[in-house]
Enzyme design. Structure first.
Site, PDB file in Angstrom:
ATOM      1  N   GLU A 185      -1.379  -1.384  -4.773  1.00  0.00           N
ATOM      2  CA  GLU A 185      -2.624  -0.653  -4.970  1.00  0.00           C
ATOM      3  C   GLU A 185      -2.392   0.504  -5.931  1.00  0.00           C
ATOM      4  O   GLU A 185      -1.382   1.203  -5.858  1.00  0.00           O
ATOM      5  CB  GLU A 185      -3.153  -0.123  -3.633  1.00  0.00           C
ATOM      6  CG  GLU A 185      -4.563   0.442  -3.757  1.00  0.00           C
ATOM      7  CD  GLU A 185      -5.167   0.770  -2.419  1.00  0.00           C
ATOM      8  OE1 GLU A 185      -6.165   0.139  -2.061  1.00  0.00           O
ATOM      9  OE2 GLU A 185      -4.623   1.663  -1.736  1.00  0.00           O
ATOM     10  N   ASP A 229      -2.058   1.189   7.149  1.00  0.00           N
ATOM     11  CA  ASP A 229      -1.365   0.917   5.892  1.00  0.00           C
ATOM     12  C   ASP A 229      -0.975  -0.554   5.762  1.00  0.00           C
ATOM     13  O   ASP A 229      -1.091  -1.138   4.691  1.00  0.00           O
ATOM     14  CB  ASP A 229      -0.131   1.812   5.773  1.00  0.00           C
ATOM     15  CG  ASP A 229      -0.504   3.281   5.902  1.00  0.00           C
ATOM     16  OD1 ASP A 229      -1.206   3.788   5.018  1.00  0.00           O
ATOM     17  OD2 ASP A 229      -0.108   3.902   6.904  1.00  0.00           O
ATOM     18  N   ASP A 284       0.873  -1.175   0.000  1.00  0.00           N
ATOM     19  CA  ASP A 284       0.000   0.000   0.000  1.00  0.00           C
ATOM     20  C   ASP A 284       0.911   1.225   0.000  1.00  0.00           C
ATOM     21  O   ASP A 284       1.416   1.629   1.040  1.00  0.00           O
ATOM     22  CB  ASP A 284      -0.905  -0.011   1.231  1.00  0.00           C
ATOM     23  CG  ASP A 284      -1.854   1.169   1.267  1.00  0.00           C
ATOM     24  OD1 ASP A 284      -2.218   1.685   0.190  1.00  0.00           O
ATOM     25  OD2 ASP A 284      -2.243   1.582   2.379  1.00  0.00           O
TER      26      ASP A 284
END
Length: 170
Positions: free
Chosen positions: A71, A143, A11
């Site tokens: 992502e 995160d 992430d």
């Protein structure tokens, strides 16, 4: 006998980049590790990107994943922040690619749909479902929980992605 596939989910963020490692074999999913790589916001951008590179490189070296999932960036109202996030995302794509890993990318809504069943959800729903899917999972930040969700998403979608790639190679 088939060997488990180890997946690192990432992430990306300039301040904090979450990472999560899972193993998948068939329909089973096992938590391996998760954490957060941080950069010092008092340093210049290039130094911060180096900190992210070094931290993610250590994760790849330590956990030896077979595949990576990152992502995709969402567009922000603040163009400068979006650009910085894009640069951090570039590091998140580069590190596993340099290690020779195939890297998949997933939109935030696809990750949410894979983990909680709908494309729009709250962070607490993602965290709860990560814990339901992998009760032994631990995460030190939002995160790292999101990174585990990205890895879970990839574990659900990787077979179809590999099948499409195999067909395209014919």
């Amino acid at each position: 006998m088939e060997a488990p596939i180890r997946i690192v989910g990432i992430d990306p963020g300039l301040r904090r980049t979450g990472w999560g490692v899972v193993e998948t074999l068939g329909n089973s999913l096992r938590f391996v590790a998760s954490g957060t790589v941080t950069s010092d916001n008092k340093r210049d951008l290039a130094s911060r990107l180096c900190q992210l590179h070094e931290g993610l490189s250590q994760v790849i070296h330590s956990y030896r994943p077979d595949e990576a999932a990152v992502e995709q960036t969402f567009v922000n109202k603040d163009a400068v922040a979006t650009l910085k996030l894009g640069q951090a995302r570039g590091v998140a794509l580069l590190v596993p690619a340099l290690a020779g890993l195939p890297v998949a990318e997933y939109a935030p809504n696809a990750v949410k749909k894979a983990v909680i069943g709908v494309g729009h959800g709250e962070k607490h729903q993602i965290h709860m479902m990560v814990k339901v899917l992998m009760p032994k999972a631990t995460f030190d930040s939002d995160d790292s929980a999101d990174a585990l969700a990205i890895a879970i998403c990839h574990s659900h979608h990787r077979q179809s992605a590999h099948a499409r790639a195999a067909l395209a190679a014919r």
